[in-house]
Write a protein that holds these residues in place. Structure first.
Motif, PDB file in Angstrom:
ATOM      1  N   GLU A  58      -3.296   5.549   9.061  1.00 52.90           N
ATOM      2  CA  GLU A  58      -3.359   4.902   7.623  1.00 52.90           C
ATOM      3  C   GLU A  58      -3.631   6.149   6.753  1.00 52.90           C
ATOM      4  O   GLU A  58      -4.592   6.780   6.928  1.00 52.90           O
ATOM      5  N   ILE A  59      -3.152   6.124   5.351  1.00 55.57           N
ATOM      6  CA  ILE A  59      -3.694   7.058   4.633  1.00 55.57           C
ATOM      7  C   ILE A  59      -4.955   6.325   4.067  1.00 55.57           C
ATOM      8  O   ILE A  59      -4.979   5.308   3.530  1.00 55.57           O
ATOM      9  N   THR A  60      -6.100   7.289   3.883  1.00 54.06           N
ATOM     10  CA  THR A  60      -7.304   6.883   3.601  1.00 54.06           C
ATOM     11  C   THR A  60      -7.985   7.607   2.209  1.00 54.06           C
ATOM     12  O   THR A  60      -8.722   7.194   1.591  1.00 54.06           O
ATOM     13  N   GLN A  61      -7.213   8.751   2.009  1.00 53.72           N
ATOM     14  CA  GLN A  61      -7.706   9.579   0.974  1.00 53.72           C
ATOM     15  C   GLN A  61      -6.639  10.624   0.711  1.00 53.72           C
ATOM     16  O   GLN A  61      -5.860  10.930   1.347  1.00 53.72           O
ATOM     17  N   ILE A  62      -6.580  10.734  -0.815  1.00 53.91           N
ATOM     18  CA  ILE A  62      -5.602  11.566  -1.198  1.00 53.91           C
ATOM     19  C   ILE A  62      -6.373  12.559  -2.453  1.00 53.91           C
ATOM     20  O   ILE A  62      -7.083  11.985  -3.316  1.00 53.91           O
TER      21      ILE A  62
ATOM     22  N   ILE B 232      -3.724  15.104   1.861  1.00 55.54           N
ATOM     23  CA  ILE B 232      -3.612  13.710   2.216  1.00 55.54           C
ATOM     24  C   ILE B 232      -4.173  13.263   3.669  1.00 55.54           C
ATOM     25  O   ILE B 232      -3.849  14.035   4.650  1.00 55.54           O
TER      26      ILE B 232
ATOM     27  N   ASN C 206       0.756  -1.151   0.086  1.00 58.72           N
ATOM     28  CA  ASN C 206      -0.043   0.046  -0.062  1.00 58.72           C
ATOM     29  C   ASN C 206       0.783   1.301   0.025  1.00 58.72           C
ATOM     30  O   ASN C 206       0.543   2.253  -0.884  1.00 58.72           O
ATOM     31  N   GLU C 207       1.806   1.326   0.696  1.00 66.75           N
ATOM     32  CA  GLU C 207       2.754   2.494   0.769  1.00 66.75           C
ATOM     33  C   GLU C 207       3.248   2.759  -0.595  1.00 66.75           C
ATOM     34  O   GLU C 207       3.310   3.864  -1.090  1.00 66.75           O
TER      35      GLU C 207
ATOM     36  N   GLU D  76       1.078   7.069  -6.460  1.00 68.39           N
ATOM     37  CA  GLU D  76       0.211   8.063  -7.034  1.00 68.39           C
ATOM     38  C   GLU D  76       0.573   9.543  -6.609  1.00 68.39           C
ATOM     39  O   GLU D  76       0.220  10.330  -7.409  1.00 68.39           O
ATOM     40  N   LEU D  77       1.194   9.677  -5.538  1.00 65.86           N
ATOM     41  CA  LEU D  77       1.716  10.946  -5.123  1.00 65.86           C
ATOM     42  C   LEU D  77       2.691  11.782  -6.360  1.00 65.86           C
ATOM     43  O   LEU D  77       2.620  12.683  -6.626  1.00 65.86           O
TER      44      LEU D  77
ATOM     45  N   TYR E 275       0.620   4.290  -2.626  1.00 64.56           N
ATOM     46  CA  TYR E 275       0.665   5.761  -2.254  1.00 64.56           C
ATOM     47  C   TYR E 275       1.561   6.635  -2.710  1.00 64.56           C
ATOM     48  O   TYR E 275       1.466   8.007  -3.410  1.00 64.56           O
TER      49      TYR E 275
END
Length: 51
Positions: free
Chosen positions: A32-36, A26, A4-5, A11-12, A8
């Motif tokens: 945990e990252i849930t949305q960007i 973010i 997952n990392e 995507e960034l 992320y």
């Protein structure tokens, strides 16, 4: 780094390369990252008055 990392980060990277002016937010929930969110701004020059 877990799977997952890596997703992320990729995507960034894409968003940073794409946006000329704007912001990236973010959202984190329970560590945990849930949305960007990406907001792109368009800038237009004001036309000159040639009078």
């Amino acid at each position: 780094m877990n799977k997952n990392e890596a997703i992320y980060i990729e995507e960034l990277k894409k968003l940073i390369e794409k946006i000329e002016y704007g912001s990236i937010t973010i959202t984190i929930h329970n560590n945990e990252i849930t949305q960007i969110d990406a907001t792109e701004k368009k800038r237009f020059d004001k036309p000159k008055n040639n009078n």
